[in-house]
Design a protein around this motif. Sequence first.
Motif, mmCIF file in Angstrom:
data_model
loop_
_atom_site.group_PDB
_atom_site.id
_atom_site.type_symbol
_atom_site.label_atom_id
_atom_site.label_comp_id
_atom_site.label_asym_id
_atom_site.label_seq_id
_atom_site.Cartn_x
_atom_site.Cartn_y
_atom_site.Cartn_z
ATOM 1 N N ARG A 80 0.910 -1.220 0.028
ATOM 2 C CA ARG A 80 0.163 -0.191 0.185
ATOM 3 C C ARG A 80 0.805 1.201 0.158
ATOM 4 O O ARG A 80 0.473 2.228 -0.620
ATOM 5 C CB ARG A 80 -0.903 -0.137 1.409
ATOM 6 N N GLY A 81 2.100 1.164 0.788
ATOM 7 C CA GLY A 81 2.905 2.283 0.678
ATOM 8 C C GLY A 81 3.520 2.540 -0.646
ATOM 9 O O GLY A 81 3.665 3.741 -0.902
ATOM 10 N N ARG A 82 3.862 1.522 -1.360
ATOM 11 C CA ARG A 82 4.566 1.950 -2.592
ATOM 12 C C ARG A 82 3.487 2.449 -3.641
ATOM 13 O O ARG A 82 3.680 3.124 -4.396
ATOM 14 C CB ARG A 82 4.621 0.360 -3.247
ATOM 15 N N ALA A 83 2.165 1.995 -3.348
ATOM 16 C CA ALA A 83 0.993 2.689 -4.280
ATOM 17 C C ALA A 83 0.653 4.133 -3.915
ATOM 18 O O ALA A 83 0.758 4.934 -5.049
ATOM 19 C CB ALA A 83 -0.287 1.834 -4.042
ATOM 20 N N ILE A 84 1.088 4.489 -2.681
ATOM 21 C CA ILE A 84 0.775 5.895 -2.284
ATOM 22 C C ILE A 84 2.118 6.746 -2.745
ATOM 23 O O ILE A 84 1.772 7.801 -3.370
ATOM 24 C CB ILE A 84 0.952 5.925 -0.748
ATOM 25 N N VAL A 85 3.264 6.198 -2.867
ATOM 26 C CA VAL A 85 4.540 7.046 -3.227
ATOM 27 C C VAL A 85 4.346 7.186 -4.723
ATOM 28 O O VAL A 85 4.813 8.390 -5.243
ATOM 29 C CB VAL A 85 5.812 6.063 -3.028
ATOM 30 N N ASN B 1 1.430 7.256 -6.579
ATOM 31 C CA ASN B 1 0.355 7.965 -6.829
ATOM 32 C C ASN B 1 0.588 9.689 -6.932
ATOM 33 O O ASN B 1 0.738 10.326 -6.011
ATOM 34 C CB ASN B 1 -0.939 7.882 -5.693
ATOM 35 N N ARG B 2 0.146 10.044 -8.071
ATOM 36 C CA ARG B 2 0.315 11.448 -8.437
ATOM 37 C C ARG B 2 -0.934 12.335 -8.080
ATOM 38 O O ARG B 2 -0.697 13.380 -8.123
ATOM 39 C CB ARG B 2 0.481 11.523 -9.860
ATOM 40 N N GLN B 3 -1.886 11.651 -7.328
ATOM 41 C CA GLN B 3 -2.974 12.628 -6.675
ATOM 42 C C GLN B 3 -2.906 12.636 -5.201
ATOM 43 O O GLN B 3 -3.509 13.486 -4.605
ATOM 44 C CB GLN B 3 -4.215 12.094 -7.287
ATOM 45 N N LEU B 4 -2.204 11.514 -4.539
ATOM 46 C CA LEU B 4 -2.101 11.422 -3.131
ATOM 47 C C LEU B 4 -0.706 11.633 -2.450
ATOM 48 O O LEU B 4 -0.567 12.874 -1.923
ATOM 49 C CB LEU B 4 -2.507 10.119 -2.823
ATOM 50 N N GLY B 5 0.160 10.814 -2.765
ATOM 51 C CA GLY B 5 1.390 11.201 -2.341
ATOM 52 C C GLY B 5 2.221 12.229 -2.964
ATOM 53 O O GLY B 5 2.993 12.906 -2.422
ATOM 54 N N LEU B 6 2.364 12.058 -4.207
ATOM 55 C CA LEU B 6 3.146 12.972 -5.036
ATOM 56 C C LEU B 6 4.452 13.083 -4.991
ATOM 57 O O LEU B 6 5.285 13.791 -5.003
ATOM 58 C CB LEU B 6 2.604 14.355 -4.958
ATOM 59 N N CYS B 7 4.991 11.810 -4.229
ATOM 60 C CA CYS B 7 6.454 11.772 -3.861
ATOM 61 C C CYS B 7 7.320 11.890 -4.968
ATOM 62 O O CYS B 7 8.407 12.309 -4.854
ATOM 63 C CB CYS B 7 6.653 10.290 -3.095
ATOM 64 N N LEU B 8 6.927 11.018 -6.129
ATOM 65 C CA LEU B 8 7.862 11.247 -7.342
ATOM 66 C C LEU B 8 7.717 12.626 -8.195
ATOM 67 O O LEU B 8 8.280 12.874 -9.115
ATOM 68 C CB LEU B 8 7.426 9.827 -8.087
ATOM 69 N N LEU B 9 6.938 13.411 -7.818
ATOM 70 C CA LEU B 9 7.032 14.871 -8.263
ATOM 71 C C LEU B 9 8.416 15.437 -7.874
ATOM 72 O O LEU B 9 9.066 15.959 -8.759
ATOM 73 C CB LEU B 9 6.000 15.713 -7.676
ATOM 74 N N CYS B 10 9.013 14.953 -6.554
ATOM 75 C CA CYS B 10 10.175 15.485 -6.337
ATOM 76 C C CYS B 10 11.271 14.560 -6.299
ATOM 77 O O CYS B 10 12.546 14.989 -6.355
ATOM 78 C CB CYS B 10 10.236 16.325 -5.078
ATOM 79 N N HIS B 11 10.992 13.513 -5.702
ATOM 80 C CA HIS B 11 11.929 12.315 -5.533
ATOM 81 C C HIS B 11 12.167 11.250 -6.794
ATOM 82 O O HIS B 11 11.021 11.204 -7.506
ATOM 83 C CB HIS B 11 11.580 11.370 -4.443
ATOM 84 N N SER B 12 13.170 10.528 -6.909
ATOM 85 C CA SER B 12 13.340 9.651 -7.997
ATOM 86 C C SER B 12 13.759 8.266 -6.920
ATOM 87 O O SER B 12 13.957 8.527 -5.962
ATOM 88 C CB SER B 12 14.582 9.855 -8.821
ATOM 89 N N GLY B 13 13.701 7.253 -7.863
ATOM 90 C CA GLY B 13 14.090 5.963 -7.103
ATOM 91 C C GLY B 13 13.801 4.757 -8.006
ATOM 92 O O GLY B 13 13.898 5.002 -9.158
ATOM 93 N N PRO B 14 14.034 3.506 -7.503
ATOM 94 C CA PRO B 14 14.147 2.318 -8.287
ATOM 95 C C PRO B 14 12.563 1.865 -8.688
ATOM 96 O O PRO B 14 12.319 0.826 -8.141
ATOM 97 C CB PRO B 14 14.818 1.443 -7.114
ATOM 98 N N PHE B 15 12.197 2.723 -9.336
ATOM 99 C CA PHE B 15 10.725 2.622 -9.773
ATOM 100 C C PHE B 15 10.680 2.825 -11.522
ATOM 101 O O PHE B 15 10.332 3.978 -11.979
ATOM 102 C CB PHE B 15 9.819 3.525 -9.364
ATOM 103 N N PRO B 16 11.259 1.754 -12.087
ATOM 104 C CA PRO B 16 11.322 1.870 -13.675
ATOM 105 C C PRO B 16 10.021 1.973 -14.210
ATOM 106 O O PRO B 16 9.995 2.534 -15.281
ATOM 107 C CB PRO B 16 12.262 0.528 -14.016
#
Length: 164
Positions: free
Chosen positions: A63-68, A70-85
């Motif tokens: 569930r945490g991965r889905a939040i990270v 998610n571009r409507q909820l967590g928006l984490c990948l708006l600023c962060h990058s990571g091992p998410f090909p």
Amino acid sequence: MAGSGRSPRKLSAEWFSRNALAGFAALLLASGTATAETGLVPYQIIGDAIPAPLTGTVGDPARGRAIVGNRQLGLCLLCHSGPFPEDRLQGTLAPNLAGVASRLAIGQLRLRVVDASRVNPKTIMPPYYRTQDLTRVAPSYAGKPILSAEQVEDVVAFLATLTE
């Protein structure tokens, strides 16, 4: 109390104990614990971490991965990058999340998700679990945290899997 016509009041041990305890409680609240007034689950910051889960239990990494992502909820990948090909358009404004669990303990991860400004006052990362003293908040988020306590724990559980 010079000139007031009253004699100074003697402080009893009971008065001191009661007021010292109230002062200590206020200090704890000011140091980062949530209160019933905010509607948030209480937590305690120790050093640069929140050691105990907000919910009393460990979150779900899936569930945490889905939040990270998610571009409507967590928006984490708006600023962060990571091992998410599978996620395109990852950010470059914030640290790469690859190996974050090797750099930070779980309690440190939790504090950064709850309120990264407690570690870095100049951060651009929003506090995901704070409702007080915020500026430029969309009306739909006023008085509400971005993530629930359960969602924070899910994100922390996922971040704890990122050891490489």
